[in-house]
Design an enzyme around this catalytic site. Structure first.
Site, PDB file in Angstrom:
ATOM      1  N   PHE A   1      36.289  29.982  51.673  1.00 38.86           N
ATOM      2  CA  PHE A   1      36.980  29.854  50.465  1.00 38.86           C
ATOM      3  C   PHE A   1      38.364  29.345  50.832  1.00 38.86           C
ATOM      4  CE2 PHE A   1      37.211  31.478  46.042  1.00 38.86           C
ATOM      5  CZ  PHE A   1      35.667  31.564  45.727  1.00 38.86           C
TER       6      PHE A   1
ATOM      7  N   GLN B   1      49.124  31.167  38.467  1.00 39.98           N
ATOM      8  CA  GLN B   1      48.113  30.381  39.078  1.00 39.98           C
ATOM      9  C   GLN B   1      47.392  29.548  38.169  1.00 39.98           C
ATOM     10  OE1 GLN B   1      44.628  31.836  41.480  1.00 39.98           O
ATOM     11  NE2 GLN B   1      46.046  30.925  43.049  1.00 39.98           N
TER      12      GLN B   1
ATOM     13  N   HIS C   1      44.170  27.337  38.347  1.00 38.09           N
ATOM     14  CA  HIS C   1      42.819  27.011  38.986  1.00 38.09           C
ATOM     15  C   HIS C   1      42.393  25.736  38.814  1.00 38.09           C
ATOM     16  CE1 HIS C   1      39.022  27.583  40.646  1.00 38.09           C
ATOM     17  NE2 HIS C   1      39.118  28.718  41.026  1.00 38.09           N
TER      18      HIS C   1
ATOM     19  N   LEU D   1      35.611  29.082  33.635  1.00 37.26           N
ATOM     20  CA  LEU D   1      35.938  28.596  35.142  1.00 37.26           C
ATOM     21  C   LEU D   1      34.800  28.252  35.945  1.00 37.26           C
ATOM     22  CD1 LEU D   1      38.005  29.072  37.343  1.00 37.26           C
ATOM     23  CD2 LEU D   1      36.674  31.254  37.964  1.00 37.26           C
TER      24      LEU D   1
ATOM     25  N   GLU E   1      35.552  28.381  42.926  1.00 34.09           N
ATOM     26  CA  GLU E   1      36.121  27.679  44.114  1.00 34.09           C
ATOM     27  C   GLU E   1      34.894  27.753  45.145  1.00 34.09           C
ATOM     28  OE1 GLU E   1      40.125  28.513  45.280  1.00 34.09           O
ATOM     29  OE2 GLU E   1      39.581  28.764  47.140  1.00 34.09           O
TER      30      GLU E   1
ATOM     31  N   ARG F   1      45.185  26.954  46.194  1.00 29.47           N
ATOM     32  CA  ARG F   1      44.876  26.644  44.725  1.00 29.47           C
ATOM     33  C   ARG F   1      46.028  25.799  44.181  1.00 29.47           C
ATOM     34  NH1 ARG F   1      41.704  31.904  42.559  1.00 29.47           N
ATOM     35  NH2 ARG F   1      39.876  31.236  43.672  1.00 29.47           N
TER      36      ARG F   1
ATOM     37  N   HIS G   1      44.927  30.814  34.993  1.00 27.26           N
ATOM     38  CA  HIS G   1      44.087  31.478  35.510  1.00 27.26           C
ATOM     39  C   HIS G   1      44.371  32.919  35.976  1.00 27.26           C
ATOM     40  CE1 HIS G   1      40.459  32.405  37.717  1.00 27.26           C
ATOM     41  NE2 HIS G   1      40.902  32.728  38.912  1.00 27.26           N
TER      42      HIS G   1
ATOM     43  N   ARG H   1      48.092  33.180  44.837  1.00 22.31           N
ATOM     44  CA  ARG H   1      47.156  33.800  45.298  1.00 22.31           C
ATOM     45  C   ARG H   1      46.026  33.183  45.813  1.00 22.31           C
ATOM     46  NH1 ARG H   1      42.105  35.782  43.077  1.00 22.31           N
ATOM     47  NH2 ARG H   1      42.395  34.629  41.083  1.00 22.31           N
TER      48      ARG H   1
HETATM   49  C1  LIG Z   1      36.750  33.587  35.315  1.00 24.84           C
HETATM   50  C2  LIG Z   1      37.728  34.185  36.598  1.00 24.84           C
HETATM   51  C3  LIG Z   1      36.846  34.345  37.710  1.00 24.84           C
HETATM   52  C4  LIG Z   1      37.531  35.068  38.679  1.00 24.84           C
HETATM   53  N1  LIG Z   1      36.943  35.022  40.037  1.00 24.84           N
HETATM   54  C5  LIG Z   1      37.399  35.779  40.984  1.00 24.84           C
HETATM   55  C6  LIG Z   1      37.035  35.743  42.337  1.00 24.84           C
HETATM   56  O1  LIG Z   1      35.831  35.113  42.712  1.00 24.84           O
HETATM   57  N2  LIG Z   1      37.407  36.591  43.348  1.00 24.84           N
HETATM   58  C7  LIG Z   1      38.664  37.041  43.106  1.00 24.84           C
HETATM   59  O2  LIG Z   1      39.283  37.817  44.055  1.00 24.84           O
HETATM   60  N3  LIG Z   1      39.334  37.252  41.770  1.00 24.84           N
HETATM   61  C8  LIG Z   1      38.696  36.238  40.749  1.00 24.84           C
HETATM   62  N4  LIG Z   1      39.217  36.306  39.804  1.00 24.84           N
HETATM   63  C9  LIG Z   1      40.466  37.267  39.411  1.00 24.84           C
HETATM   64  C10 LIG Z   1      40.166  38.589  39.214  1.00 24.84           C
HETATM   65  O3  LIG Z   1      38.757  38.858  38.514  1.00 24.84           O
HETATM   66  C11 LIG Z   1      41.057  39.472  38.153  1.00 24.84           C
HETATM   67  O4  LIG Z   1      42.125  39.407  38.709  1.00 24.84           O
HETATM   68  C12 LIG Z   1      40.775  40.848  38.058  1.00 24.84           C
HETATM   69  O5  LIG Z   1      39.372  41.037  38.114  1.00 24.84           O
HETATM   70  C13 LIG Z   1      41.576  41.677  37.219  1.00 24.84           C
HETATM   71  O6  LIG Z   1      41.080  43.110  37.489  1.00 24.84           O
HETATM   72  P1  LIG Z   1      41.910  44.145  36.671  1.00 24.84           P
HETATM   73  O7  LIG Z   1      41.372  45.469  37.080  1.00 24.84           O
HETATM   74  O8  LIG Z   1      43.245  44.153  37.154  1.00 24.84           O
HETATM   75  O9  LIG Z   1      41.927  44.129  35.384  1.00 24.84           O
HETATM   76  P2  LIG Z   1      40.636  43.571  34.227  1.00 24.84           P
HETATM   77  O10 LIG Z   1      39.267  43.692  34.955  1.00 24.84           O
HETATM   78  O11 LIG Z   1      40.884  42.482  33.521  1.00 24.84           O
HETATM   79  O12 LIG Z   1      40.558  44.859  33.146  1.00 24.84           O
HETATM   80  C14 LIG Z   1      41.544  45.298  32.640  1.00 24.84           C
HETATM   81  C15 LIG Z   1      41.291  46.484  31.716  1.00 24.84           C
HETATM   82  O13 LIG Z   1      42.301  47.081  31.020  1.00 24.84           O
HETATM   83  C16 LIG Z   1      41.817  47.179  29.825  1.00 24.84           C
HETATM   84  N5  LIG Z   1      43.139  47.279  28.898  1.00 24.84           N
HETATM   85  C17 LIG Z   1      44.060  46.240  28.749  1.00 24.84           C
HETATM   86  N6  LIG Z   1      44.716  46.353  27.769  1.00 24.84           N
HETATM   87  C18 LIG Z   1      44.718  47.693  27.271  1.00 24.84           C
HETATM   88  C19 LIG Z   1      45.162  48.520  26.328  1.00 24.84           C
HETATM   89  N7  LIG Z   1      46.092  48.182  25.751  1.00 24.84           N
HETATM   90  N8  LIG Z   1      44.701  49.658  26.118  1.00 24.84           N
HETATM   91  C20 LIG Z   1      43.540  50.168  26.804  1.00 24.84           C
HETATM   92  N9  LIG Z   1      43.037  49.401  27.913  1.00 24.84           N
HETATM   93  C21 LIG Z   1      43.367  48.149  28.191  1.00 24.84           C
HETATM   94  C22 LIG Z   1      40.754  46.321  29.287  1.00 24.84           C
HETATM   95  O14 LIG Z   1      39.945  46.883  28.539  1.00 24.84           O
HETATM   96  C23 LIG Z   1      40.162  46.171  30.744  1.00 24.84           C
HETATM   97  O15 LIG Z   1      39.249  47.469  30.944  1.00 24.84           O
HETATM   98  C24 LIG Z   1      38.775  35.565  38.584  1.00 24.84           C
HETATM   99  C25 LIG Z   1      39.539  35.695  37.312  1.00 24.84           C
HETATM  100  C26 LIG Z   1      38.817  34.977  36.250  1.00 24.84           C
HETATM  101  C27 LIG Z   1      39.492  34.991  34.941  1.00 24.84           C
END
Ligand SMILES: Cc1cc2nc3c(=O)[nH]c(=O)nc-3n(C[C@H](O)[C@H](O)[C@H](O)COP(=O)(O)OP(=O)(O)OC[C@H]3O[C@@H](n4cnc5c(N)ncnc54)[C@H](O)[C@@H]3O)c2cc1C
Ligand code: SF4
Ligand code: SF4
Ligand code: FES
Lengths: 590, 231
Positions: A119, A242, A244, A254, A257, A288, A355, A400
């Site tokens: 990666f 960031q 992407h 998306l 990568e 990136r 992203h 990142r």
């Molecule tokens: C398309 C895409 C592909 C990616 N691929 C990769 C990858 O291959 N490898 C990597 O390391 N990273 C990747 N990333 C980045 C990574 O996936 C995210 O940064 C990460 O999943 C975020 O996880 P999280 O637990 O912080 O939040 P999320 O998974 O976004 O979850 C947020 C949670 O908070 C809840 N929530 C939000 N606001 C409220 C509220 N007001 N009240 C109650 N609940 C709320 C939502 O319901 C949800 O359950 C990618 C990102 C994207 C967009």
């Protein structure tokens, strides 16, 4: 009318990867935990992560956490805190192996071990031209595999979920500022209540919806950041957003990568593999920020593809159907559906797309939120924790590396869980007293929406905000654009005070939810553009046309933005790791 | 594009009704979900779930011209000019296109959807050959959208007793995982006239799955295992 109050040992707001990893730790310790989520847990945006999760398992190439740490520090453009980065890299193998034991369906090597792919920015031997195969992958559905596995383990541990509950505002103790819970809206009934706890963990994810072209889901509206900002808590390093390199042109979806990790590469209209000019060693697998800037330059200089010369092409047909169907099946599906291009035969039209937000609620590696107080810049804010994309630990600094976010979620989700358990067990008294006006702020916001009989449409204000951020705070940033952008965001913020929704129903009122989300988008956008305007240097994802160089003398420091009067403060970067020698800032080339 | 959409808000409507909308689509509006977002700008009171807009979160399953599918993966170009949208059939409607999925998730939870392996784990990963891992393909990708179960007549009649295609697909996902040691227990749990054997291979589920998964095949595998065990 008083709001009903429910009491817990801990509440976790957010059921993505980070929230569910924290919740699992807490549920296994038999604490009384409530996990809130705007959507059913497996619908959280972690489900969309594709490419993989970093861990130096060394299943295919030689590797170790020191190399991973070096890459992460360099990738962060030296703005990452080296103690937190060391902590994350040292725990990577442990947390990824745990995921495997939980049942996560990783792809496998002939040896039976977890499959790993290269990666961007992940190298061997401290930045040598040899790439490290460090990204542990479940095809191109790693986030889905991880999120479902974590949900399944929480089912097993009997975690209590509050599904389709939206947290609205933080409640703090006026005495010492400690966080004592949140107000929350139950969507199905429209009821607002207070959830009180000895520990509140934010895991609300990213805010990609502040930009018009984004890889992020509709629900990624920066709610945790908005709630923190309104409660007087600063946001750290918000200027670093960031882009992407490979979002599908027009759709924003998306393309991982991992495609380039498997051997795909980018072409301009002359069929030239232009990354060779910008990053002679790493080429398409440079960091990136580097690739996104190169692509933007190609387009600006007229070498973009298509009739409008507005995108570039991602070529992967040479990998052959075997690799594509086995390692990148989801990408093939997405490209056919959203770009009308079958990558087995033709390239995918891509553009750099908003992203990931590197900044967030300032924390230390235990997940504890830290804020300036008196002479110290990092004083622990009692009973408040943040993990995942809404937190700024800071392991990602100014940029990142791919696959480090999923790692961040599980390392710090687990660490925060451990810290909460420790903190709760050492608390003398059970629950604090709620302040008299607890919930007032949320009630006022809702009352304003209910009372309005005319005003601005949520969709219009939101679209203007997204367009403004896209035009004024994008990949290359210009001083006049930023200054004008701030004025525009201020106007939009004023309009967001005058929203009008037709729907006044109590039952599953999604218009109301979107209006409440807009408040959070506005706070996040403001933090981002104000912090960007103030930072007079280029570093990682922040690229200023007027200050094209990194300036370690003046700007090797973290930004802290306060909602109140858009005040900015700064704090030093942790240049000292926990146990090893520091990596000294160097010019960053790939 | 013309949309006729099922509307029901228990807060104010005595009974459900169908409301017509006309939206102008632009070039960028490829999918049915884009059209729905446009409708919501005209009339913010219409309620539907959505999040990822790329077919991975499973939020926006609905009944589109009589067939279940995800709005975000349904191309407008593949639809006729007039489209009728209804909530997923067979589940209680909360409001408009939003259904109460409690029963669906209850069935999912009932199959113990997690790897059961009580041996102390090794220091590193448990080993699994690529071929063994391949058995999970076509199973683990389920996004729990409920398109399948809510198109299955057996699930409509017995949502509390029949596990339904989504749950059974996942039951087989864990049986097929070489790391799982609870196959016997899982088969016991399903060896029941209702839980498994209500499936009469009608195949609606296969027909609608937006991820091209095949619950019927998984169900047949389970049935075969039960037969094998009996002899
Ligand atoms: C398309 C895409 C592909 C990616 N691929 C990769 C990858 O291959 N490898 C990597 O390391 N990273 C990747 N990333 C980045 C990574 O996936 C995210 O940064 C990460 O999943 C975020 O996880 P999280 O637990 O912080 O939040 P999320 O998974 O976004 O979850 C947020 C949670 O908070 C809840 N929530 C939000 N606001 C409220 C509220 N007001 N009240 C109650 N609940 C709320 C939502 O319901 C949800 O359950 C990618 C990102 C994207 C967009
Ligand atoms: S094949 Fe079985 S599970 Fe699928 S729709 Fe028919 S009866 Fe239901
Ligand atoms: S099997 Fe297919 S249709 Fe059924 S819930 Fe899973 S993804 Fe949806
Ligand atoms: S919006 Fe996520 S599956 Fe359609």
């Amino acid at each position: 009318m008083a709001l009903s109050v429910r009491k817990f040992d801990a509440i976790v707001v957010g059921a993505g990867g980070s929230g569910m990893r924290a919740a699992l730790e807490l549920a296994r310790a038999n604490l009384k935990v409530a996990v809130l989520s705007k959507v059913f847990p497996t619908r959280s945006h972690t489900v969309a992560a594709q490419g993989g999760i970093a861990a130096p398992l060394a299943n295919s190439t030689e590797d170790n956490w020191h190399w991973h740490m070096y890459d992460t520090v360099k990738g962060s453009d030296y703005l990452g805190d080296q103690d937190a980065i060391e902590y994350m890299c040292r725990r990577a193998i442990e947390v990824v192996v745990e995921l495997e034991h939980m049942g996560m369906p990783f792809d496998r090597l002939e040896s039976g071990k977890i499959y790993q792919r290269p990666f961007g920015g992940h190298t061997q031997d401290y930045g040598s031209p040899k790439m490290a195969m460090r990204s542990c992958a479940a095809a191109d559905r790693t986030g889905h595999a991880m999120l479902h596995t974590l949900y399944q383990q929480n089912v097993r541990a009997n975690t209590q979920f509050f599904v389709e509950w939206m947290a609205l505002d933080l409640i703090r103790d006026p005495q010492d500022g400690a966080v004592i819970g949140v107000t929350a809206l139950e969507m199905e009934t429209g009821e607002v209540s207070i959830l009180q706890a000895k520990a509140t963990v934010f895991a609300t994810g990213g805010s990609g919806r502040i930009f018009a072209a984004s890889t992020n889901a509709f629900i990624n509206t920066g709610d945790g950041l908005g709630m923190a900002a309104r409660a007087g808590i600063p946001l750290e390093d918000m200027e670093f957003f960031q882009f992407h390199p490979t979002g599908i042109q027009g759709a924003g979806i998306l393309i991982t990568e991992g495609v380039r990790g498997e051997g795909g590469y980018l072409l301009n209209k002359n069929g030239e593999r232009f990354m060779e000019r910008y990053a002679p060693n790493a080429k398409d697998l440079a960091s990136r920020d580097v690739v996104s800037r190169a692509m933007t330059t190609e387009i600006k200089e007229g070498r973009g593809c298509g009739p409008d010369a507005d995108h570039l092409l991602l070529k992967l047909d040479h990998l052959g159907p075997e690799v594509i169907n086995h390692r990148l099946p989801g990408i093939r599906e997405i490209a056919i559906r959203f770009a009308n291009a079958d990558p087995v035969r033709e390239p995918i039209p891509v553009v750099p797309t908003a992203h990931y937000q590197m900044g967030g609620i300032p924390t230390k590696y235990t997940g504890q939120v830290v804020v300036p107080e008196g002479a110290t810049s990092e004083s622990i804010l009692p009973s408040f924790y943040a993990v995942g994309e809404c937190a700024c630990v800071s392991v990602h600094g100014a940029n990142r590396l791919g696959t480090n976010s999923l790692l961040d979620l599980v390392v710090f989700g687990k660490a925060a869980g451990e810290q909460v358990i420790k903190d709760i067990r050492s608390l003398p008294s059970p629950q604090r007293n709620l302040p008299k006006d607890a919930g007032e702020a949320s009630r006022a916001r809702l009352a304003r929406l209910d009372a309005a009989s005319s005003g601005e449409r949520v969709a219009d204000v939101g679209n203007d905000l997204r367009r403004t951020m896209q035009a004024h705070c994008g990949i290359f940033r210009f001083p006049e654009d930023l200054a004008r952008g701030i004025e525009k965001v201020k106007e939009i913020a004023a309009r967001a005070q005058r929203l009008f929704i037709q729907d006044k129903s109590k039952v599953f009122n999604t218009a109301r939810v979107e209006a409440l989300e807009l408040d959070n988008l506005v706070e996040t956008a403001m933090a981002t553009i104000v912090s960007a305007e103030a930072r007079k240097e280029s570093r990682g994802a922040q690229s200023r046309a007027d200050f094209p160089e990194r300036d370690d003398k003046n700007w090797m420091r973290h930004t802290l933005w306060y909602k109140e009067a858009n005040r900015l403060a700064y704090k030093p970067v942790h240049l000292k790791p926990m146990t090893v020698e520091a990596f000294q800032p160097k010019a960053r080339t790939y | 594009m013309r949309l006729s959409i099922y509307r029901y808000d228990p807060d104010k409507d005595e009974r459900p009704y169908i409301k017509d909308y006309e939206v102008q689509l632009e070039h960028a509006d490829r999918m049915l979900l884009d059209a729905l977002v446009k409708v919501k700008v005209l009339d913010d009171s219409i309620a539907f779930r959505r999040s990822c807009r790329e077919g991975v979160c499973g939020s926006d399953a609905m009944n589109i011209n009589g067939k279940n599918g995800l709005a975000c993966l349904t191309k407008v170009a593949d639809l006729p000019e007039h489209v009728t949208l209804r909530p997923l059939p067979g589940l209680p409607v909360i409001r408009d296109l939003i259904v109460d999925m409690t029963q669906f998730f209850k069935q999912y939870h009932s199959i113990k959807p997690y790897v059961i392996n009580d041996e102390p784990p090794p220091e590193r990963e448990r080993l699994q050959s690529p071929e063994e891992r391949d058995h999970l393909d076509g199973l683990y990708e389920c996004i729990l959208c409920a398109c399948c179960s809510t198109s299955c007549p057996s699930f409509w009649w017995n949502p509390d007793k029949f596990v339904g295609p989504a749950g059974l697909l996942q039951a087989y996902r864990f049986i097929a995982d070489t790391r799982d040691q609870a196959t016997a227990e899982r088969l016991d749990n399903l060896n029941d006239p209702y839980r498994l054997f209500r499936c009469h291979t009608i195949m609606n589920c296969v027909d609608v799955c937006p991820k091209n998964l095949n619950p019927t095949k998984a169900i047949n595998h389970i049935k075969e295992l039960l037969v094998k065990r009996a002899v």
